[in-house]
Design a protein around this motif. Structure first.
Motif, mmCIF file in Angstrom:
data_model
loop_
_atom_site.group_PDB
_atom_site.id
_atom_site.type_symbol
_atom_site.label_atom_id
_atom_site.label_comp_id
_atom_site.label_asym_id
_atom_site.label_seq_id
_atom_site.Cartn_x
_atom_site.Cartn_y
_atom_site.Cartn_z
ATOM 1 N N MET A 142 0.769 -1.494 0.154
ATOM 2 C CA MET A 142 0.304 -0.143 -0.032
ATOM 3 C C MET A 142 1.045 1.370 0.345
ATOM 4 O O MET A 142 2.032 0.988 0.246
ATOM 5 N N ASN A 143 0.304 2.726 -0.544
ATOM 6 C CA ASN A 143 1.041 3.515 -0.496
ATOM 7 C C ASN A 143 0.643 4.597 0.469
ATOM 8 O O ASN A 143 -0.682 4.040 0.671
ATOM 9 N N GLY A 144 0.374 5.743 0.465
ATOM 10 C CA GLY A 144 -0.237 6.912 1.158
ATOM 11 C C GLY A 144 -1.215 7.341 0.439
ATOM 12 O O GLY A 144 -2.335 7.738 0.938
ATOM 13 N N ASP A 145 -2.011 7.147 -1.005
ATOM 14 C CA ASP A 145 -3.041 7.409 -1.217
ATOM 15 C C ASP A 145 -3.851 6.155 -1.039
ATOM 16 O O ASP A 145 -4.996 6.656 -0.602
ATOM 17 N N ASP A 146 -3.241 4.930 -0.782
ATOM 18 C CA ASP A 146 -4.107 3.782 -0.044
ATOM 19 C C ASP A 146 -4.789 4.002 1.293
ATOM 20 O O ASP A 146 -5.129 4.403 1.992
ATOM 21 N N LEU A 147 -4.204 4.815 2.457
ATOM 22 C CA LEU A 147 -3.843 5.308 3.442
ATOM 23 C C LEU A 147 -4.937 6.774 3.617
ATOM 24 O O LEU A 147 -6.055 6.186 4.189
#
Length: 192
Positions: A142-147
């Motif tokens: 996951m990445n920051g957009d997912d978070l």
């Protein structure tokens, strides 16, 4: 800004914070002015629209959450830092009904007054996530957009009356899916 004008602005923001927590995006501008002890014209001089008032409130809180993330990066373990910040951001979305839609819209709109604050809080969360991933305590896929999307979705869900009583449980479910290798993540717990 003159001292009395700054005092009025601060008083309006303090009262508005409470009014919006109570009534959400439908809080009355007249009621806010009355409770702040200023005339409606004074309120409108500082905040010409309801959106301008919301933006000022939200920017202040988002900037505080960005600062908190910076402090957590150096003062807590990576997984605890991410967990603490995540919980506080969700609590923030719960405290201001309707804020999730404003944050989601501002996140991709550079013309929004909230854009810079949303972008900063998004980047702060991404840094906390990367740090936890680097230590092997957060999902690597996951990445920051997912978070940010998960926080937004969770914020929307707990803003609904039918889900609000389960807010803590929902936060626990989401954070246990993000954070790996934490005690209790493998345990199946019965939920009422």
């Amino acid at each position: 800004m003159r001292a009395d004008a700054e005092k009025n602005r601060s008083q309006i923001l303090n009262v508005a914070r409470d009014a919006i927590a109570e009534h959400g995006a439908d809080a009355s501008m007249r009621d806010i002015a009355r409770r702040a002890g200023v005339g409606l014209a004074t309120l409108l001089r500082h905040f010409p629209t309801r959106e301008a008032l919301f933006e000022a409130l939200l920017c202040t809180r988002l900037d505080a959450l960005t600062q908190q993330a910076a402090e957590l990066e150096t003062s807590a373990s990576a997984d605890n830092a991410l967990l603490s910040w995540f919980r506080d951001l969700v609590a923030f979305t719960q405290g201001y009904r309707g804020v999730v839609a404003m944050m989601a819209a501002a996140h991709t709109n550079p013309d929004s007054a909230l854009y810079a604050s949303c972008e900063a809080v998004h980047s702060a969360g991404a840094r906390l996530l990367l740090r936890a991933q680097g230590e092997g305590t957060a999902r690597a896929d996951m990445n920051g957009d997912d978070l940010f999307a998960l926080i937004t979705a969770l914020g929307w869900a707990v803003d609904q009356p039918s889900f609000a009583p389960r807010a803590d449980h929902l936060v626990q479910l989401i954070t246990s899916a993000i954070l790996t290798n934490r005690p209790g993540n493998d345990d199946e717990k019965a939920v009422p």
